[in-house]
Motif scaffolding. Structure first.
Motif, PDB file in Angstrom:
ATOM      1  N   PHE A  84       8.560  14.257  -0.290  1.00  0.00           N
ATOM      2  CA  PHE A  84       9.155  13.068   0.331  1.00  0.00           C
ATOM      3  C   PHE A  84      10.646  13.267   0.594  1.00  0.00           C
ATOM      4  O   PHE A  84      11.248  12.557   1.384  1.00  0.00           O
ATOM      5  N   PHE A 128      11.483   0.267  -3.737  1.00  0.00           N
ATOM      6  CA  PHE A 128      10.845   0.248  -2.432  1.00  0.00           C
ATOM      7  C   PHE A 128      11.325  -0.946  -1.625  1.00  0.00           C
ATOM      8  O   PHE A 128      11.658  -1.991  -2.192  1.00  0.00           O
ATOM      9  N   LYS A 169       0.639   9.632  -5.349  1.00  0.00           N
ATOM     10  CA  LYS A 169       0.845  10.987  -4.854  1.00  0.00           C
ATOM     11  C   LYS A 169       1.865  11.775  -5.670  1.00  0.00           C
ATOM     12  O   LYS A 169       1.650  12.936  -6.011  1.00  0.00           O
ATOM     13  N   ASP A 203       8.192  -3.152   2.849  1.00  0.00           N
ATOM     14  CA  ASP A 203       7.003  -2.497   3.394  1.00  0.00           C
ATOM     15  C   ASP A 203       6.460  -1.419   2.459  1.00  0.00           C
ATOM     16  O   ASP A 203       5.475  -0.758   2.789  1.00  0.00           O
ATOM     17  N   GLY A 204       7.130  -1.209   1.346  1.00  0.00           N
ATOM     18  CA  GLY A 204       6.675  -0.199   0.386  1.00  0.00           C
ATOM     19  C   GLY A 204       7.220   1.188   0.641  1.00  0.00           C
ATOM     20  O   GLY A 204       6.754   2.154   0.049  1.00  0.00           O
ATOM     21  N   ASN A 205       8.230   1.305   1.502  1.00  0.00           N
ATOM     22  CA  ASN A 205       8.873   2.603   1.745  1.00  0.00           C
ATOM     23  C   ASN A 205       9.918   2.841   0.662  1.00  0.00           C
ATOM     24  O   ASN A 205      10.675   1.932   0.325  1.00  0.00           O
ATOM     25  N   TRP A 206       9.977   4.058   0.140  1.00  0.00           N
ATOM     26  CA  TRP A 206      10.898   4.341  -0.960  1.00  0.00           C
ATOM     27  C   TRP A 206      12.342   4.203  -0.499  1.00  0.00           C
ATOM     28  O   TRP A 206      12.696   4.553   0.606  1.00  0.00           O
ATOM     29  N   ALA A 262       0.823  -1.215   0.000  1.00  0.00           N
ATOM     30  CA  ALA A 262       0.000   0.000   0.000  1.00  0.00           C
ATOM     31  C   ALA A 262       0.858   1.267   0.000  1.00  0.00           C
ATOM     32  O   ALA A 262       0.550   2.221  -0.725  1.00  0.00           O
ATOM     33  N   ASN A 263       1.930   1.280   0.784  1.00  0.00           N
ATOM     34  CA  ASN A 263       2.793   2.476   0.832  1.00  0.00           C
ATOM     35  C   ASN A 263       3.363   2.803  -0.543  1.00  0.00           C
ATOM     36  O   ASN A 263       3.456   3.971  -0.922  1.00  0.00           O
ATOM     37  N   ALA A 264       3.777   1.785  -1.282  1.00  0.00           N
ATOM     38  CA  ALA A 264       4.346   1.999  -2.616  1.00  0.00           C
ATOM     39  C   ALA A 264       3.277   2.510  -3.580  1.00  0.00           C
ATOM     40  O   ALA A 264       3.516   3.454  -4.349  1.00  0.00           O
ATOM     41  N   ASN A 307       0.559   4.167  -2.823  1.00  0.00           N
ATOM     42  CA  ASN A 307       0.226   5.539  -2.436  1.00  0.00           C
ATOM     43  C   ASN A 307       1.305   6.520  -2.892  1.00  0.00           C
ATOM     44  O   ASN A 307       1.003   7.631  -3.329  1.00  0.00           O
ATOM     45  N   PHE A 308       2.569   6.117  -2.797  1.00  0.00           N
ATOM     46  CA  PHE A 308       3.683   6.966  -3.230  1.00  0.00           C
ATOM     47  C   PHE A 308       3.576   7.265  -4.714  1.00  0.00           C
ATOM     48  O   PHE A 308       3.700   8.419  -5.139  1.00  0.00           O
TER      49      PHE A 308
END
Length: 144
Positions: free
Chosen positions: A93, A72, A41, A75-78, A33-35, A37-38
């Protein structure tokens, strides 16, 4: 000599098959989901061309229709963002202190790539200069 050549060829094929098995192409809906959403956005004007999931270490690489490449963690964090066509200089970001430093010291150049490591950020400008910052956004040095 022929036996050695056949052995070398077989070994290279085995390594190639193993390397190919370490990542797989996935549908963009399978991204964390984090990826997702990134991408929505910050790159809403582009579409996902390809998404790849690493199999050994869960990481994701996403290529967009505008030529951007995003990486990513599981967890989908860049981890890394690179755009050949879009300036990253105003994207929130990136820490404000990094954006401010680049704008003040290199006003005619834009941020095109940023990589977040375990100890520092590496930022590449349109003029090819690479800047290093600590994780709090404090300038460290120009990387040569």
């Amino acid at each position: 000599m022929k036996i050695l050549s056949k052995f070398a060829l077989a070994l290279m094929m085995l390594i190639g098959v193993q390397a190919a098995a370490q990542e797989t192409v996935i549908d963009q809906s399978q991204l964390p989901a984090n990826a997702k959403n990134f991408v929505t956005k910050y790159f809403s004007d582009a579409t996902v061309s390809q998404a790849v999931k690493g199999m050994v270490k869960t990481e994701y690489e996403v290529r967009l229709s505008d030529g951007s490449k995003l990486e990513f963690d599981g967890d989908g964090n860049w981890k890394e963002v690179e755009s050949k066509t879009k300036s990253l200089s105003e994207m929130s970001f990136i820490l404000q202190s990094i954006r401010d430093y680049a704008a003040k010291n290199f006003p005619t150049y834009q941020i095109r790539k940023i990589e977040k490591g375990s100890r520092k950020y590496e930022v590449k400008l349109t003029n090819g200069l690479e800047l290093e910052f600590d994780l709090s956004g404090k300038f460290l040095r120009i990387d040569d």
